[in-house]
Design an enzyme around this catalytic site. Sequence first.
Site, PDB file in Angstrom:
ATOM      1  N   HIS A  29       0.838  -1.216   0.000  1.00  0.00           N
ATOM      2  CA  HIS A  29       0.000   0.000   0.000  1.00  0.00           C
ATOM      3  C   HIS A  29       0.865   1.256   0.000  1.00  0.00           C
ATOM      4  CE1 HIS A  29      -4.087  -1.705   0.344  1.00  0.00           C
ATOM      5  NE2 HIS A  29      -3.435  -2.726   0.896  1.00  0.00           N
ATOM      6  N   GLU A 155      -6.371  -1.616 -15.672  1.00  0.00           N
ATOM      7  CA  GLU A 155      -7.041  -2.070 -14.444  1.00  0.00           C
ATOM      8  C   GLU A 155      -7.811  -0.920 -13.798  1.00  0.00           C
ATOM      9  OE1 GLU A 155      -4.935  -5.047 -12.445  1.00  0.00           O
ATOM     10  OE2 GLU A 155      -6.172  -4.996 -10.638  1.00  0.00           O
ATOM     11  N   ASP A 167       2.175  -4.037  -8.937  1.00  0.00           N
ATOM     12  CA  ASP A 167       1.983  -5.386  -9.473  1.00  0.00           C
ATOM     13  C   ASP A 167       2.451  -5.473 -10.923  1.00  0.00           C
ATOM     14  OD1 ASP A 167       0.806  -5.845  -7.055  1.00  0.00           O
ATOM     15  OD2 ASP A 167      -1.245  -5.939  -7.819  1.00  0.00           O
TER      16      ASP A 167
HETATM   17  P1  ADP Z   1      -5.100 -11.167  -8.111  1.00  0.00           P
HETATM   18  O1  ADP Z   1      -4.532 -10.199  -9.086  1.00  0.00           O
HETATM   19  O2  ADP Z   1      -4.531 -10.992  -6.733  1.00  0.00           O
HETATM   20  O3  ADP Z   1      -5.022 -12.575  -8.539  1.00  0.00           O
HETATM   21  P2  ADP Z   1      -7.483  -9.739  -8.775  1.00  0.00           P
HETATM   22  O4  ADP Z   1      -8.842  -9.697  -8.152  1.00  0.00           O
HETATM   23  O5  ADP Z   1      -6.739  -8.463  -8.896  1.00  0.00           O
HETATM   24  O6  ADP Z   1      -6.651 -10.831  -7.965  1.00  0.00           O
HETATM   25  O7  ADP Z   1      -7.573 -10.339 -10.221  1.00  0.00           O
HETATM   26  C1  ADP Z   1      -8.225 -11.583 -10.433  1.00  0.00           C
HETATM   27  C2  ADP Z   1      -9.101 -11.478 -11.672  1.00  0.00           C
HETATM   28  O8  ADP Z   1      -8.270 -11.342 -12.848  1.00  0.00           O
HETATM   29  C3  ADP Z   1      -9.919 -12.709 -11.921  1.00  0.00           C
HETATM   30  O9  ADP Z   1     -11.128 -12.672 -11.209  1.00  0.00           O
HETATM   31  C4  ADP Z   1     -10.141 -12.630 -13.423  1.00  0.00           C
HETATM   32  O10 ADP Z   1     -11.179 -11.719 -13.724  1.00  0.00           O
HETATM   33  C5  ADP Z   1      -8.842 -12.025 -13.920  1.00  0.00           C
HETATM   34  N1  ADP Z   1      -7.905 -13.068 -14.354  1.00  0.00           N
HETATM   35  C6  ADP Z   1      -6.670 -13.279 -13.876  1.00  0.00           C
HETATM   36  N2  ADP Z   1      -6.052 -14.309 -14.511  1.00  0.00           N
HETATM   37  C7  ADP Z   1      -6.931 -14.765 -15.433  1.00  0.00           C
HETATM   38  C8  ADP Z   1      -6.903 -15.811 -16.420  1.00  0.00           C
HETATM   39  N3  ADP Z   1      -5.869 -16.614 -16.561  1.00  0.00           N
HETATM   40  N4  ADP Z   1      -8.014 -15.968 -17.184  1.00  0.00           N
HETATM   41  C9  ADP Z   1      -9.079 -15.165 -17.033  1.00  0.00           C
HETATM   42  N5  ADP Z   1      -9.158 -14.191 -16.128  1.00  0.00           N
HETATM   43  C10 ADP Z   1      -8.111 -13.966 -15.336  1.00  0.00           C
HETATM   44 MG    MG Z   2      -4.709  -8.094  -8.958  1.00  0.00          MG
END
Ligand code: ADP
Ligand code: MG
Length: 377
Positions: A29, A155, A167
Amino acid sequence: MKEAFRRIYGAYPDGVWAAPGRVNLIGEHTDYNDGFALPIAIPQHTLVAARRRQDGRLRLHSAQGDGPVIDLHVERLTPGAVTTWGAYPAGVVWALREAGHRPGGADLHIDSTVPTGAGLSSSAALECAVAFAYNDLYGLNLSAPALALIGQRAENGFAGVPCGAMDQLASACCAAGSALHLDIRAGAHEQVPFAPETQGMSLLVVDTRVKHDLGDGAYAALRAGCEQAARLLGLVALRDLTPADLHGAAAVLPAHLVPLVRHVVTENARVTDAVVRLRAGHLAALGPILTAGHASLRDDFRISCPESDLVVDTALAYGALGARMTGGGFGGSVIVLAEEDRVEAIGAAVTSAFRTAGYQAPHLFPVSPAVGARRIV
Ligand code: ADP
Ligand code: MG
Protein backbone atom coordinates in the site's frame (compact mmCIF):
# COMPACT_ATOMS: atom_id res chain seq x y z
CA MET A 1 -0.50 -23.05 -26.33
CA LYS A 2 -0.12 -23.18 -30.11
CA GLU A 3 -2.31 -26.26 -30.46
CA ALA A 4 -4.92 -24.93 -28.04
CA PHE A 5 -4.98 -21.68 -30.02
CA ARG A 6 -5.46 -23.57 -33.26
CA ARG A 7 -8.35 -25.60 -31.83
CA ILE A 8 -10.11 -22.38 -30.78
CA TYR A 9 -9.33 -20.07 -33.69
CA GLY A 10 -8.49 -22.46 -36.55
CA ALA A 11 -4.97 -21.17 -37.21
CA TYR A 12 -1.64 -20.99 -35.41
CA PRO A 13 -0.75 -17.89 -33.36
CA ASP A 14 1.94 -15.39 -34.39
CA GLY A 15 3.67 -15.90 -31.04
CA VAL A 16 3.34 -16.72 -27.33
CA TRP A 17 4.12 -14.31 -24.50
CA ALA A 18 4.53 -14.93 -20.75
CA ALA A 19 4.21 -12.70 -17.70
CA PRO A 20 4.69 -13.81 -14.08
CA GLY A 21 2.73 -13.29 -10.90
CA ARG A 22 4.56 -11.67 -8.00
CA VAL A 23 5.01 -11.61 -4.27
CA ASN A 24 5.98 -8.39 -2.62
CA LEU A 25 8.76 -8.80 -0.05
CA ILE A 26 7.96 -5.47 1.61
CA GLY A 27 6.28 -2.17 0.70
CA GLU A 28 2.52 -2.76 0.82
CA HIS A 29 0.00 0.00 0.00
CA THR A 30 2.92 2.31 -0.70
CA ASP A 31 2.71 2.43 -4.50
CA TYR A 32 -0.31 4.74 -4.66
CA ASN A 33 1.40 6.93 -2.06
CA ASP A 34 4.31 7.57 -4.46
CA GLY A 35 6.54 5.36 -2.30
CA PHE A 36 8.73 2.28 -2.44
CA ALA A 37 8.19 -1.46 -2.84
CA LEU A 38 10.32 -4.58 -3.22
CA PRO A 39 8.53 -7.34 -5.16
CA ILE A 40 9.88 -10.48 -6.82
CA ALA A 41 8.36 -12.28 -9.80
CA ILE A 42 7.33 -15.86 -9.07
CA PRO A 43 7.64 -18.87 -11.39
CA GLN A 44 3.82 -19.04 -11.78
CA HIS A 45 2.92 -17.12 -14.93
CA THR A 46 0.26 -16.29 -17.48
CA LEU A 47 0.68 -17.22 -21.14
CA VAL A 48 -0.94 -15.45 -24.07
CA ALA A 49 -0.92 -16.92 -27.56
CA ALA A 50 -1.83 -14.15 -30.00
CA ARG A 51 -2.46 -13.56 -33.68
CA ARG A 52 -2.93 -10.24 -35.41
CA ARG A 53 -6.21 -9.51 -37.17
CA GLN A 54 -6.70 -6.97 -39.92
CA ASP A 55 -10.41 -6.30 -39.27
CA GLY A 56 -10.24 -4.67 -35.81
CA ARG A 57 -11.97 -7.56 -34.04
CA LEU A 58 -10.61 -8.51 -30.63
CA ARG A 59 -11.40 -12.08 -29.62
CA LEU A 60 -10.52 -13.36 -26.15
CA HIS A 61 -10.44 -16.84 -24.73
CA SER A 62 -9.04 -18.08 -21.42
CA ALA A 63 -8.57 -21.61 -20.14
CA GLN A 64 -9.57 -20.15 -16.77
CA GLY A 65 -12.34 -17.92 -18.13
CA ASP A 66 -14.93 -20.68 -18.13
CA GLY A 67 -16.93 -19.39 -21.05
CA PRO A 68 -17.05 -18.98 -24.82
CA VAL A 69 -14.83 -16.71 -26.86
CA ILE A 70 -15.49 -13.04 -26.08
CA ASP A 71 -15.93 -11.13 -29.32
CA LEU A 72 -15.20 -7.38 -29.25
CA HIS A 73 -14.10 -4.61 -31.58
CA VAL A 74 -11.05 -2.49 -30.84
CA GLU A 75 -12.73 0.74 -31.96
CA ARG A 76 -15.73 0.18 -29.72
CA LEU A 77 -13.92 -0.49 -26.42
CA THR A 78 -15.28 1.80 -23.69
CA PRO A 79 -15.04 1.43 -19.90
CA GLY A 80 -18.03 -0.49 -18.59
CA ALA A 81 -18.60 -2.32 -21.89
CA VAL A 82 -16.92 -5.53 -20.63
CA THR A 83 -17.79 -6.68 -17.13
CA THR A 84 -16.23 -10.16 -17.07
CA TRP A 85 -12.56 -11.22 -16.85
CA GLY A 86 -12.29 -9.94 -20.43
CA ALA A 87 -12.09 -6.40 -19.02
CA TYR A 88 -8.41 -6.99 -18.14
CA PRO A 89 -7.12 -7.92 -21.62
CA ALA A 90 -9.60 -5.65 -23.43
CA GLY A 91 -8.59 -2.85 -21.04
CA VAL A 92 -4.98 -3.17 -22.18
CA VAL A 93 -5.99 -2.57 -25.80
CA TRP A 94 -8.22 0.33 -24.69
CA ALA A 95 -5.33 1.81 -22.64
CA LEU A 96 -3.00 1.60 -25.66
CA ARG A 97 -5.56 3.58 -27.67
CA GLU A 98 -5.96 6.08 -24.83
CA ALA A 99 -2.18 6.56 -24.87
CA GLY A 100 -2.35 7.50 -28.54
CA HIS A 101 -1.30 4.23 -30.14
CA ARG A 102 -3.24 2.55 -32.93
CA PRO A 103 -3.49 -1.13 -31.95
CA GLY A 104 -5.51 -3.26 -34.36
CA GLY A 105 -7.42 -6.44 -33.74
CA ALA A 106 -6.16 -9.78 -32.46
CA ASP A 107 -7.19 -13.25 -31.38
CA LEU A 108 -5.89 -14.12 -27.90
CA HIS A 109 -5.83 -17.38 -26.01
CA ILE A 110 -4.80 -17.22 -22.36
CA ASP A 111 -3.69 -19.89 -19.89
CA SER A 112 -2.18 -19.37 -16.47
CA THR A 113 -0.61 -21.06 -13.47
CA VAL A 114 -1.11 -17.99 -11.26
CA PRO A 115 -4.03 -18.67 -8.91
CA THR A 116 -6.62 -15.87 -9.21
CA GLY A 117 -7.56 -13.76 -6.23
CA ALA A 118 -4.74 -15.26 -4.13
CA GLY A 119 -2.82 -12.00 -3.78
CA LEU A 120 -0.23 -13.20 -6.32
CA SER A 121 -1.33 -10.72 -8.96
CA SER A 122 -2.93 -12.82 -11.64
CA SER A 123 -4.56 -9.63 -12.93
CA ALA A 124 -1.21 -7.89 -13.54
CA ALA A 125 0.23 -11.07 -15.09
CA LEU A 126 -2.69 -11.13 -17.51
CA GLU A 127 -2.39 -7.42 -18.33
CA CYS A 128 1.36 -7.60 -18.84
CA ALA A 129 1.23 -10.73 -21.01
CA VAL A 130 -1.33 -9.01 -23.26
CA ALA A 131 0.55 -5.69 -23.28
CA PHE A 132 3.82 -7.42 -24.24
CA ALA A 133 2.02 -9.39 -26.96
CA TYR A 134 0.46 -6.24 -28.42
CA ASN A 135 3.77 -4.41 -28.23
CA ASP A 136 5.31 -7.00 -30.55
CA LEU A 137 2.26 -7.68 -32.74
CA TYR A 138 1.93 -3.98 -33.58
CA GLY A 139 5.58 -2.91 -33.32
CA LEU A 140 4.81 -0.31 -30.62
CA ASN A 141 8.38 -0.25 -29.25
CA LEU A 142 7.27 0.48 -25.70
CA SER A 143 9.63 -0.23 -22.78
CA ALA A 144 8.79 -2.76 -20.07
CA PRO A 145 7.89 -0.04 -17.51
CA ALA A 146 5.72 1.74 -20.10
CA LEU A 147 3.86 -1.51 -20.81
CA ALA A 148 3.40 -2.00 -17.06
CA LEU A 149 1.77 1.42 -16.80
CA ILE A 150 -0.54 0.52 -19.71
CA GLY A 151 -1.56 -2.53 -17.65
CA GLN A 152 -2.24 -0.37 -14.60
CA ARG A 153 -4.27 2.06 -16.72
CA ALA A 154 -6.31 -0.91 -17.98
CA GLU A 155 -7.04 -2.07 -14.44
CA ASN A 156 -7.86 1.44 -13.15
CA GLY A 157 -9.76 2.83 -16.10
CA PHE A 158 -11.35 -0.22 -17.71
CA ALA A 159 -11.65 -2.95 -15.05
CA GLY A 160 -12.45 -0.34 -12.38
CA VAL A 161 -9.86 -1.38 -9.77
CA PRO A 162 -7.96 1.62 -8.31
CA CYS A 163 -4.66 -0.25 -7.86
CA GLY A 164 -1.19 1.30 -7.81
CA ALA A 165 1.51 0.28 -10.29
CA MET A 166 3.52 -2.15 -8.18
CA ASP A 167 1.98 -5.39 -9.47
CA GLN A 168 2.38 -4.51 -13.14
CA LEU A 169 5.93 -3.16 -12.68
CA ALA A 170 6.88 -6.37 -10.89
CA SER A 171 5.43 -8.58 -13.62
CA ALA A 172 7.03 -6.50 -16.39
CA CYS A 173 10.44 -5.60 -14.96
CA CYS A 174 11.59 -8.28 -12.50
CA ALA A 175 14.74 -10.30 -13.19
CA ALA A 176 15.65 -13.82 -12.07
CA GLY A 177 17.60 -13.98 -8.82
CA SER A 178 16.62 -10.43 -7.89
CA ALA A 179 14.06 -8.38 -6.10
CA LEU A 180 12.88 -5.19 -7.79
CA HIS A 181 13.41 -2.01 -5.78
CA LEU A 182 10.69 0.32 -7.00
CA ASP A 183 10.62 4.06 -6.47
CA ILE A 184 7.20 4.92 -7.81
CA ARG A 185 7.55 8.70 -7.75
CA ALA A 186 10.89 8.67 -9.54
CA GLY A 187 9.57 6.09 -12.00
CA ALA A 188 12.78 4.20 -11.25
CA HIS A 189 13.57 0.60 -10.52
CA GLU A 190 16.72 -1.28 -9.55
CA GLN A 191 17.50 -4.97 -9.31
CA VAL A 192 18.62 -6.06 -5.84
CA PRO A 193 20.23 -9.51 -5.50
CA PHE A 194 17.86 -11.88 -3.70
CA ALA A 195 18.63 -15.60 -3.83
CA PRO A 196 17.66 -17.20 -0.51
CA GLU A 197 18.55 -20.73 -1.66
CA THR A 198 22.21 -19.74 -2.07
CA GLN A 199 22.31 -18.89 1.65
CA GLY A 200 20.49 -21.98 2.94
CA MET A 201 17.15 -20.19 3.15
CA SER A 202 13.81 -20.51 1.48
CA LEU A 203 10.87 -18.23 0.73
CA LEU A 204 7.62 -20.07 1.22
CA VAL A 205 4.27 -18.84 -0.09
CA VAL A 206 1.19 -19.86 1.86
CA ASP A 207 -2.01 -19.24 -0.07
CA THR A 208 -4.65 -19.02 2.67
CA ARG A 209 -7.34 -19.49 -0.02
CA VAL A 210 -9.29 -16.68 1.55
CA LYS A 211 -10.36 -14.80 -1.57
CA HIS A 212 -9.73 -11.12 -1.39
CA ASP A 213 -11.82 -8.88 -3.58
CA LEU A 214 -10.07 -5.64 -4.33
CA GLY A 215 -13.21 -4.38 -6.03
CA ASP A 216 -15.24 -4.43 -2.84
CA GLY A 217 -14.46 -0.84 -1.95
CA ALA A 218 -12.19 -1.41 1.05
CA TYR A 219 -9.07 -0.87 -1.03
CA ALA A 220 -10.50 2.29 -2.55
CA ALA A 221 -11.42 3.57 0.92
CA LEU A 222 -7.87 3.03 2.21
CA ARG A 223 -6.43 4.76 -0.80
CA ALA A 224 -8.83 7.69 -0.35
CA GLY A 225 -7.85 7.90 3.34
CA CYS A 226 -4.16 8.14 2.45
CA GLU A 227 -4.82 10.80 -0.17
CA GLN A 228 -6.97 12.80 2.23
CA ALA A 229 -4.23 12.66 4.88
CA ALA A 230 -1.65 13.90 2.37
CA ARG A 231 -3.95 16.81 1.41
CA LEU A 232 -4.54 17.76 5.05
CA LEU A 233 -0.78 17.78 5.60
CA GLY A 234 -0.21 19.89 2.50
CA LEU A 235 1.80 17.14 0.80
CA VAL A 236 1.66 15.75 -2.72
CA ALA A 237 1.68 12.22 -1.28
CA LEU A 238 2.50 10.41 1.97
CA ARG A 239 5.84 9.57 0.40
CA ASP A 240 6.91 13.05 1.49
CA LEU A 241 6.61 12.23 5.19
CA THR A 242 9.45 10.65 7.21
CA PRO A 243 9.20 8.70 10.48
CA ALA A 244 10.53 11.83 12.27
CA ASP A 245 7.48 13.80 11.00
CA LEU A 246 4.94 11.32 12.36
CA HIS A 247 4.51 12.92 15.75
CA GLY A 248 3.75 16.33 14.28
CA ALA A 249 1.44 14.85 11.65
CA ALA A 250 -0.56 13.00 14.30
CA ALA A 251 -1.29 16.31 16.01
CA VAL A 252 -3.08 17.76 12.96
CA LEU A 253 -4.81 14.73 11.47
CA PRO A 254 -8.19 13.28 12.45
CA ALA A 255 -7.59 10.27 14.69
CA HIS A 256 -8.80 7.67 12.17
CA LEU A 257 -6.18 8.71 9.59
CA VAL A 258 -3.19 8.52 11.94
CA PRO A 259 -2.68 4.74 11.78
CA LEU A 260 -2.99 4.79 7.99
CA VAL A 261 -0.25 7.40 7.75
CA ARG A 262 1.90 5.56 10.28
CA HIS A 263 1.72 2.38 8.21
CA VAL A 264 2.70 4.07 4.96
CA VAL A 265 5.57 6.03 6.50
CA THR A 266 7.05 3.13 8.46
CA GLU A 267 6.51 0.78 5.50
CA ASN A 268 8.52 3.03 3.18
CA ALA A 269 11.30 3.05 5.78
CA ARG A 270 11.15 -0.76 5.93
CA VAL A 271 11.68 -1.00 2.18
CA THR A 272 14.76 1.21 2.39
CA ASP A 273 16.01 -0.81 5.34
CA ALA A 274 15.41 -4.11 3.52
CA VAL A 275 17.33 -2.95 0.46
CA VAL A 276 20.31 -1.94 2.62
CA ARG A 277 20.29 -5.37 4.31
CA LEU A 278 20.03 -7.27 1.03
CA ARG A 279 22.78 -5.25 -0.62
CA ALA A 280 25.01 -6.02 2.37
CA GLY A 281 24.24 -9.74 1.94
CA HIS A 282 22.34 -9.94 5.24
CA LEU A 283 19.39 -11.92 4.01
CA ALA A 284 18.34 -13.22 7.44
CA ALA A 285 18.00 -9.61 8.59
CA LEU A 286 15.04 -9.32 6.23
CA GLY A 287 13.04 -11.57 8.59
CA PRO A 288 12.26 -9.04 11.34
CA ILE A 289 11.44 -6.43 8.69
CA LEU A 290 8.81 -8.75 7.19
CA THR A 291 7.30 -9.47 10.58
CA ALA A 292 7.19 -5.77 11.50
CA GLY A 293 5.49 -5.10 8.16
CA HIS A 294 2.83 -7.67 9.00
CA ALA A 295 2.15 -6.10 12.40
CA SER A 296 1.74 -2.72 10.71
CA LEU A 297 -0.77 -4.08 8.16
CA ARG A 298 -2.64 -5.95 10.88
CA ASP A 299 -2.75 -3.25 13.55
CA ASP A 300 -2.49 0.07 11.68
CA PHE A 301 -3.93 -0.63 8.24
CA ARG A 302 -6.23 -3.36 9.57
CA ILE A 303 -6.29 -5.41 6.39
CA SER A 304 -5.11 -8.78 7.64
CA CYS A 305 -7.50 -11.62 8.51
CA PRO A 306 -7.46 -14.43 11.11
CA GLU A 307 -6.15 -16.95 8.56
CA SER A 308 -3.17 -14.78 7.55
CA ASP A 309 -2.41 -13.97 11.19
CA LEU A 310 -2.49 -17.68 12.01
CA VAL A 311 0.07 -18.44 9.28
CA VAL A 312 2.39 -15.68 10.51
CA ASP A 313 2.10 -16.62 14.19
CA THR A 314 2.54 -20.35 13.54
CA ALA A 315 5.49 -19.87 11.21
CA LEU A 316 7.26 -17.65 13.75
CA ALA A 317 6.52 -20.11 16.57
CA TYR A 318 8.18 -22.83 14.46
CA GLY A 319 11.34 -20.86 13.85
CA ALA A 320 10.69 -18.76 10.74
CA LEU A 321 13.01 -15.76 10.33
CA GLY A 322 10.04 -13.59 9.40
CA ALA A 323 6.58 -13.70 7.84
CA ARG A 324 3.95 -11.34 6.51
CA MET A 325 0.79 -11.17 4.48
CA THR A 326 1.53 -10.01 0.95
CA GLY A 327 -0.71 -8.28 -1.58
CA GLY A 328 -3.61 -5.92 -1.10
CA GLY A 329 -4.98 -7.63 2.00
CA PHE A 330 -8.20 -9.24 3.26
CA GLY A 331 -6.88 -12.76 2.65
CA GLY A 332 -4.68 -13.97 -0.16
CA SER A 333 -1.16 -15.17 0.52
CA VAL A 334 1.46 -14.99 3.26
CA ILE A 335 5.21 -15.19 2.66
CA VAL A 336 7.51 -16.92 5.12
CA LEU A 337 11.30 -16.56 5.13
CA ALA A 338 12.99 -19.49 6.85
CA GLU A 339 16.14 -21.54 7.04
CA GLU A 340 15.80 -24.41 4.59
CA ASP A 341 15.81 -27.04 7.35
CA ARG A 342 12.84 -25.37 9.11
CA VAL A 343 10.56 -25.19 6.07
CA GLU A 344 9.06 -28.66 6.36
CA ALA A 345 8.21 -28.29 10.05
CA ILE A 346 6.73 -24.83 9.44
CA GLY A 347 4.59 -26.12 6.58
CA ALA A 348 3.31 -29.04 8.62
CA ALA A 349 2.56 -26.78 11.60
CA VAL A 350 0.64 -24.28 9.46
CA THR A 351 -1.40 -27.02 7.80
CA SER A 352 -2.18 -28.59 11.15
CA ALA A 353 -3.10 -25.22 12.72
CA PHE A 354 -5.55 -24.59 9.86
CA ARG A 355 -7.13 -28.00 10.36
CA THR A 356 -7.52 -27.36 14.09
CA ALA A 357 -9.07 -23.95 13.42
CA GLY A 358 -11.51 -25.46 10.91
CA TYR A 359 -10.10 -23.46 7.96
CA GLN A 360 -9.79 -25.00 4.51
CA ALA A 361 -6.34 -26.45 3.82
CA PRO A 362 -3.84 -23.79 2.66
CA HIS A 363 -1.66 -24.21 -0.44
CA LEU A 364 2.07 -24.06 0.30
CA PHE A 365 4.88 -23.73 -2.20
CA PRO A 366 8.44 -22.36 -2.19
CA VAL A 367 9.31 -19.63 -4.69
CA SER A 368 12.52 -18.18 -6.01
CA PRO A 369 12.72 -14.91 -7.95
CA ALA A 370 11.75 -15.50 -11.57
CA VAL A 371 12.13 -13.57 -14.80
CA GLY A 372 9.65 -10.85 -15.86
CA ALA A 373 7.37 -10.66 -18.89
CA ARG A 374 8.77 -11.68 -22.27
CA ARG A 375 8.06 -13.32 -25.61
CA ILE A 376 8.73 -17.04 -25.43
CA VAL A 377 7.76 -18.27 -28.93
P1 ADP B 1 -5.10 -11.17 -8.11
O1 ADP B 1 -4.53 -10.20 -9.09
O2 ADP B 1 -4.53 -10.99 -6.73
O3 ADP B 1 -5.02 -12.58 -8.54
P2 ADP B 1 -7.48 -9.74 -8.77
O4 ADP B 1 -8.84 -9.70 -8.15
O5 ADP B 1 -6.74 -8.46 -8.90
O6 ADP B 1 -6.65 -10.83 -7.97
O7 ADP B 1 -7.57 -10.34 -10.22
C1 ADP B 1 -8.22 -11.58 -10.43
C2 ADP B 1 -9.10 -11.48 -11.67
O8 ADP B 1 -8.27 -11.34 -12.85
C3 ADP B 1 -9.92 -12.71 -11.92
O9 ADP B 1 -11.13 -12.67 -11.21
C4 ADP B 1 -10.14 -12.63 -13.42
O10 ADP B 1 -11.18 -11.72 -13.72
C5 ADP B 1 -8.84 -12.03 -13.92
N1 ADP B 1 -7.90 -13.07 -14.35
C6 ADP B 1 -6.67 -13.28 -13.88
N2 ADP B 1 -6.05 -14.31 -14.51
C7 ADP B 1 -6.93 -14.77 -15.43
C8 ADP B 1 -6.90 -15.81 -16.42
N3 ADP B 1 -5.87 -16.61 -16.56
N4 ADP B 1 -8.01 -15.97 -17.18
C9 ADP B 1 -9.08 -15.16 -17.03
N5 ADP B 1 -9.16 -14.19 -16.13
C10 ADP B 1 -8.11 -13.97 -15.34
MG1 MG C 1 -4.71 -8.09 -8.96
